[in-house]
Enzyme design. Structure first.
Site, PDB file in Angstrom:
ATOM      1  CG  HIS A 502      70.109 -82.397 -70.842  1.00 46.13           C
ATOM      2  ND1 HIS A 502      69.088 -82.555 -70.878  1.00 46.13           N
ATOM      3  CD2 HIS A 502      70.454 -81.429 -71.824  1.00 46.13           C
ATOM      4  CE1 HIS A 502      68.466 -82.687 -71.699  1.00 46.13           C
ATOM      5  NE2 HIS A 502      69.344 -81.346 -71.911  1.00 46.13           N
ATOM      6  CD  GLU A 503      72.860 -79.068 -72.878  1.00 44.38           C
ATOM      7  OE1 GLU A 503      73.363 -79.288 -74.748  1.00 44.38           O
ATOM      8  OE2 GLU A 503      72.470 -78.522 -73.088  1.00 44.38           O
ATOM      9  CG  HIS A 506      71.173 -82.462 -76.802  1.00 44.34           C
ATOM     10  ND1 HIS A 506      70.195 -83.080 -77.242  1.00 44.34           N
ATOM     11  CD2 HIS A 506      70.769 -81.464 -76.245  1.00 44.34           C
ATOM     12  CE1 HIS A 506      68.542 -82.104 -76.621  1.00 44.34           C
ATOM     13  NE2 HIS A 506      69.396 -81.489 -75.436  1.00 44.34           N
ATOM     14  CG  HIS A 509      69.924 -87.398 -81.345  1.00 42.15           C
ATOM     15  ND1 HIS A 509      68.763 -86.581 -80.999  1.00 42.15           N
ATOM     16  CD2 HIS A 509      69.561 -88.638 -82.445  1.00 42.15           C
ATOM     17  CE1 HIS A 509      68.486 -87.097 -82.116  1.00 42.15           C
ATOM     18  NE2 HIS A 509      68.296 -88.000 -82.805  1.00 42.15           N
TER      19      HIS A 509
HETATM   20 ZN   LIG Z   1      68.723 -80.623 -74.300  1.00 41.71          ZN
END
Ligand SMILES: [Zn+2]
Length: 738
Positions: A502-503, A506, A509
Site C-alpha cells: 500500500h505505502e 503511494h 505515484h
Molecule cells: Zn494510503
C-alpha cells in the site's frame, strides 16, 4: 491507527496540534554560533536529500521562521509587481516561491512524526499556528488574488497547455474557497464564522475526549469480566485505580461504536452494558453531551458554504474532488446497499445459528456480533497467523515482493545507498532506477515501531518532483512493524505485507510524477483519488508470480503452500457485510449532516440520525454506524467533513482498475506502462474522471469492489481478491487515515 495514514500527514499534524500549550522560544542554546544552519541552503547531497548528518533539532524553528519570512517577501513582490499579471510573473513565480519553507517543513514534519522528542514537539506546537497564519496571509492577499483572478478570466486566450490551465484553476479555486472573492463585509463575516467553527470543533473534541473517558464501564467483580485474559483484567483494575475506584474494574472506550473487548467478554450483561456505554457516551445530557455542539456546527458550516456560493457544505467540499458533487456520492453509496444488506443478513443468520449451536437461546444484538462472528470465523475461515508469518520475512517481502512487483510492472530496479545519511539507523535508503537506466528518485524505508514514532503507516516526500525546479522525488514510507531481537528475522503478518504494498503504491505515484509545477505534482491530488494508486498496488501482494518470489519459508526455503494462500484469500472476505455496512452508515451520516441547506432549522440530533439511517435500506439494528453522529470525530473535528466516503470511493477505483488488468492479460510490462502513463504519472494535471475514463474507457463501477469484498456470489467463494484498506484501519485523528 492501523495501517494507513493519510499521506498528507505533515499538513494535518500542523493543523491538529494547535490546541496544545504554546511554548515560547526555542530554548536549545547554540553551541557554536558560527555553525551554518544546514536547512538554510540547498542540500548538496544526491537528489537534494536532507542532510541528516548535519541537521540538529534546534535548526528547524529558525529555518521554518526564516522560510516564512522569505516566502512572504516573495509573495509581496509578486502581488505588488507593477507589470500587468502574466502566467509567468504570477503563477510560475508563486510556484518558485517558498523553497526554504518547503525544504524545512518537508523534513521537519517527517521527523516530528517518525522520530520525535520533546524539543521537536515544542517546535511543532509553536509553528502550527504560525503556519496557519502564514497561509491565511497569502490567500487573503487582495492584490495577489486580483492578479490570479485577472489571469483566470483571460484563461482561454493565454495559450496555456493543459497542465498550466489546471494549475491556474487550482490557484483560483483555492483563493475562492478561502473567501478571496467576497466583499470586505462578507470577508469579515467569514472570518467570524471560521473562528466560531474552529471553537465549536475544539469544544466538540474536548467534550468527546471527556465523554469517552467517562464512558468507561465500571464493574465490581472479576466474574463479570469472564473471557478476558489476566493481562486485560489487570489493565482494567489499574484503569479503575487511576480513577480512584480501587478494587473495581474499568473497561475504557475506543473511538468506534464496537469495542474490541466485546469479542471475548462472555458475560452477556457486561457486553450489553459496555456497548450501551459506547453508544450513548456523548448523549448523557451532561456537560460532555456533544449534540448541541454538532447541530450548531452543521448549521454554521452550511451558512459558510452559502456565503461562498454553494448550496451546502458538501457541495463546497466536493467541488474540487473527483466525485464533484453530493448527488454522485449518494448514488454511489446507494448502489452498494443491496449487496451489503444481503451479506449483512447472511452473516447475521450465520451468527444466530452459531449462538444457538453454542446452547444459547437469545436473539442476536449488536453487542453479540463480534463474539459470535469470531466463532464463525474460526469454524469457517480459520487462518493461523503463526502458520503464515515464517513466509513473510520483511526484507524478502521488500526486495523480492514489493520491488519485484515494481520491476515486473514498470521495469524499475533498486540500488541500496548506504552513503545517504539517515535520521535513525534502522532506516534503509534505495535509489530507484527507471527502466531505461536513468535515475528516477530516492526512497527511504522506516519500518520498525519505536516509542517516539506516531502510530500507523504513511508516505510523503522530502523533495517534491518538479521540472520547473529541477527536482526529482525523494520519498519515504513509514510503518510500525515489530522489530525483532538482534540476529532474528523480522517476520510480519499478511496485513503488514499489504501495508508495505500500500505505502509503496503511494511512493510509485510520487516517483512517477512527471510535472512541471510542484503544486500539482505526484500525490498532490484530491482526497477521493489519492488512495487509488496505493490500494491498487495492494493487489500484487497476492499475485501468484509475485507471491512465489517472496513468500518463502525463512528456515526451509519452501515456497508458501497453495492451501495457505487460499486461506489468506478466503479470510479477506470474512465479515465484509458488517465491515462495509458500518462504513456506509457512517459515510451516509457525514453526507446527510453536510447536505443541510443554510436555511435549515437546528436539527434534533437523534431524530435526524435515525431518519437518515432508516432511509438507507441497511439493517441498522444489527449493524450500527461505525461512528454515531455524537462521537464522529473525523467529521466534526478532524477535517473529514463530507469526506468520509472517500475511502469507499477509492476502493471502487482500485478494484475496478485491477479488474481492467485481469481482463487485459494481468501483470505485464505493457499494462504497467499504460497505468504509469495514464494514471501514476499524471499528478493533478487533469480532472480525475477523464483520467480514469482514458485509462479504462468507461466510468468506474462498483462490481469489482463488491467482488473483492466477497459480496457477490456465494459467501464461501474462494475467488476474492484482497480487501483494500479503509477507515477501519484508520486511527481517528490521523491524516489520511492513511
Ligand atoms: Zn494510503
Amino acid at each position: 491507527m492501523m495501517r494507513l495514514s493519510p499521506i498528507a500527514a505533515a499538513a494535518m499534524l500542523a493543523l491538529t496540534t494547535s490546541a496544545m500549550t504554546p511554548m515560547t522560544a526555542n530554548a536549545a542554546p547554540q553551541a557554536d554560533q558560527n555553525r551554518a544552519n544546514p536547512l538554510l541552503t540547498k542540500s548538496q547531497l544526491p537528489f537534494q536529500a536532507p542532510q541528516f548528518n548535519l541537521i540538529k533539532d534546534s535548526d528547524y524553528l529558525p529555518a521554518i521562521r526564516e522560510g516564512m519570512k522569505q516566502h512572504l517577501a516573495e509573495i509581496e513582490g509578486i502581488a505588488n509587481n507593477k507589470a500587468a499579471p502574466t502566467f509567468d510573473n504570477t503563477i510560475v513565480a508563486m510556484e518558485k516561491s517558498g523553497r526554504l519553507l518547503t525544504r524545512a517543513t518537508n523534513t521537519f514534519f517527517n521527523i516530528v512524526s517518525a522520530n520525535s522528542n520533546d524539543a521537536l514537539q515544542k517546535v511543532q506546537t509553536e509553528v502550527a499556528p504560525e503556519l496557519t497564519a502564514h497561509s491565511d496571509a497569502i490567500y487573503m492577499n487582495d492584490k495577489l488574488f486580483r492578479r490570479v483572478d485577472t489571469l483566470y478570466k483571460q484563461r482561454d486566450s493565454l495559450n496555456l497547455n493543459p497542465e498550466q490551465a489546471m494549475l491556474l484553476k487550482v490557484y483560483h479555486d483555492n483563493f475562492v474557497h478561502a473567501g478571496a472573492q467576497l466583499s470586505p463585509a462578507d470577508k469579515a463575516k467569514l472570518k467570524e464564522m471560521n473562528k466560531e467553527i474552529a471553537s465549536l470543533q475544539t469544544a466538540f473534541q474536548q467534550k468527546l475526549l471527556a465523554a469517552t473517558k467517562d464512558g468507561a464501564l465500571i464493574v465490581d467483580t472479576k466474574e463479570e469480566l469472564a473471557g478476558l485474559s489476566d493481562d486485560q483484567i489487570a489493565a482494567a483494575a489499574q484503569a479503575a485505580k487511576d480513577r480512584g475506584l480501587d478494587g473495581k474494574y474499568a473497561l475504557t472506550l475506543q473511538n468506534t461504536t464496537q469495542q474490541p473487548l466485546l469479542q471475548t467478554l462472555t458475560d452477556r450483561a457486561t457486553r450489553k452494558a459496555l456497548f450501551e456505554n459506547s453508544w450513548t457516551r456523548a448523549e448523557r445530557g451532561d456537560a460532555n453531551d456533544t449534540r448541541d455542539t454538532i447541530s450548531q456546527l452543521a448549521l454554521l458550516r452550511a451558512q459558510k458554504a452559502k456565503l461562498l456560493g454553494f448550496d451546502s457544505y458538501s457541495a463546497y467540499v466536493l467541488d474540487d474532488q473527483m466525485a464533484k458533487n453530493p448527488a454522485t456520492v449518494d448514488t454511489f453509496m446507494a448502489k452498494l446497499v443491496p449487496a451489503t444488506a444481503a451479506r449483512e443478513r447472511a452473516e447475521a443468520a450465520d451468527i444466530q445459528a452459531m449462538i444457538e449451536k453454542s446452547g444459547k437461546d437469545f436473539k442476536l444484538e449488536p453487542w453479540d456480533w463480534d463474539m459470535y462472528a469470531e466463532k464463525v470465523r474460526k469454524a469457517k475461515y480459520d487462518l493461523d497467523e503463526d502458520q503464515v508469518k515464517p513466509y513473510f520475512e520483511l526484507n524478502k517481502v521488500l526486495e523480492d515482493g514489493v520491488f519485484y512487483a515494481a520491476n515486473q510492472m514498470y521495469g524499475l530496479t533498486f540500488k541500496e545507498r548506504k552513503d545517504i545519511p539517515v535520521y535513525q539507523p534502522d532506516v534503509r535508503v534505495f535509489e530507484v532506477i527507471d527502466a531505461d537506466g536513468s535515475p528516477l528518485g530516492l526512497m527511504y524505508f522506516d519500518y520498525f515501531k519505536r516509542d517516539n514514532k506516531s502510530g500507523g503507516a504513511w508516505m510523503s516526500n522530502f523533495v517534491d518532483q518538479s521540472h520547473l525546479l529541477g527536482t526529482k522525488p525523494v520519498i519515504y514510507n513509514v510503518c510500525n512493524f515489530t522489530k525483532p531481537a538482534p540476529g532474528q528475522p523480522a517476520l510480519i503478518s499478511f496485513d503488514d505485507v499489504t501495508t508495505m504494498f500500500h505505502e509503496f503504491g503511494h511512493a510509485l505515484h510520487g516517483l512517477f510524477a512527471d510535472q512541471t509545477y510542484p503544486s500539482i505534482s505526484g500525490t498532490s491530488t484530491a482526497r477521493d483519488f489519492v488512495e487509488f494508486p496505493s490500494q491498487f498496488n495492494e493487489h500484487w501482494a497476492l499475485e501468484p508470480k509475485v507471491l512465489k518470489n517472496y513468500a518463502v519459508n525463512y528456515k526451509t526455503g519452501e515456497p508458501i503452500p497453495d492451501a495457505l494462500v487460499a486461506k489468506i484469500k478466503k479470510a479477506a472476505t470474512f465479515n465484509q457485510g458488517y465491515a462495509l455496512g458500518e462504513l456506509l452508515a457512517a459515510a451516509k451520516l457525514d453526507l446527510a449532516w453536510h447536505a443541510l441547506p443554510a436555511t435549515a432549522p437546528r436539527q434534533n440530533v437523534d431524530t435526524f440520525e435515525a431518519k437518515t439511517l432508516a432511509s438507507m435500506g441497511l439493517d441498522i439494528r444489527d449493524v450500527p454506524p461505525r461512528y454515531r453522529s455524537s462521537y464522529f470525530q473525523h467529521i466534526w473535528s478532524n477535517g473529514y467533513a463530507s469526506g468520509y466516503y472517500a475511502y469507499l470511493w477509492t476502493e471502487m477505483l482500485d478494484d475496478d482498475a485491477y479488474d481492467w488488468f485481469e481482463n487485459h492479460g494481468g501483470m505485464t510490462r505493457e499494462n504497467g506502462q499504460r497505468f504509469r502513463d495514464m494514471i501514476l504519472s499524471k499528478g493533478h494535471t487533469m480532472d480525475y474522471g477523464p483520467m480514469f475514463r482514458a485509462f479504462y474507457g468507461k466510468d468506474p463501477e462498483i462490481g469489482p469492489m463488491l467482488k473483492a469484498r466477497g459480496l457477490t456470489g456465494h459467501a464461501d467463494a474462494d475467488t476474492a481478491a484482497p480487501t483494500a484498506d479503509g477507515p477501519a484501519q484508520q486511527p481517528a485523528g490521523e491524516p489520511i487515515d492513511r
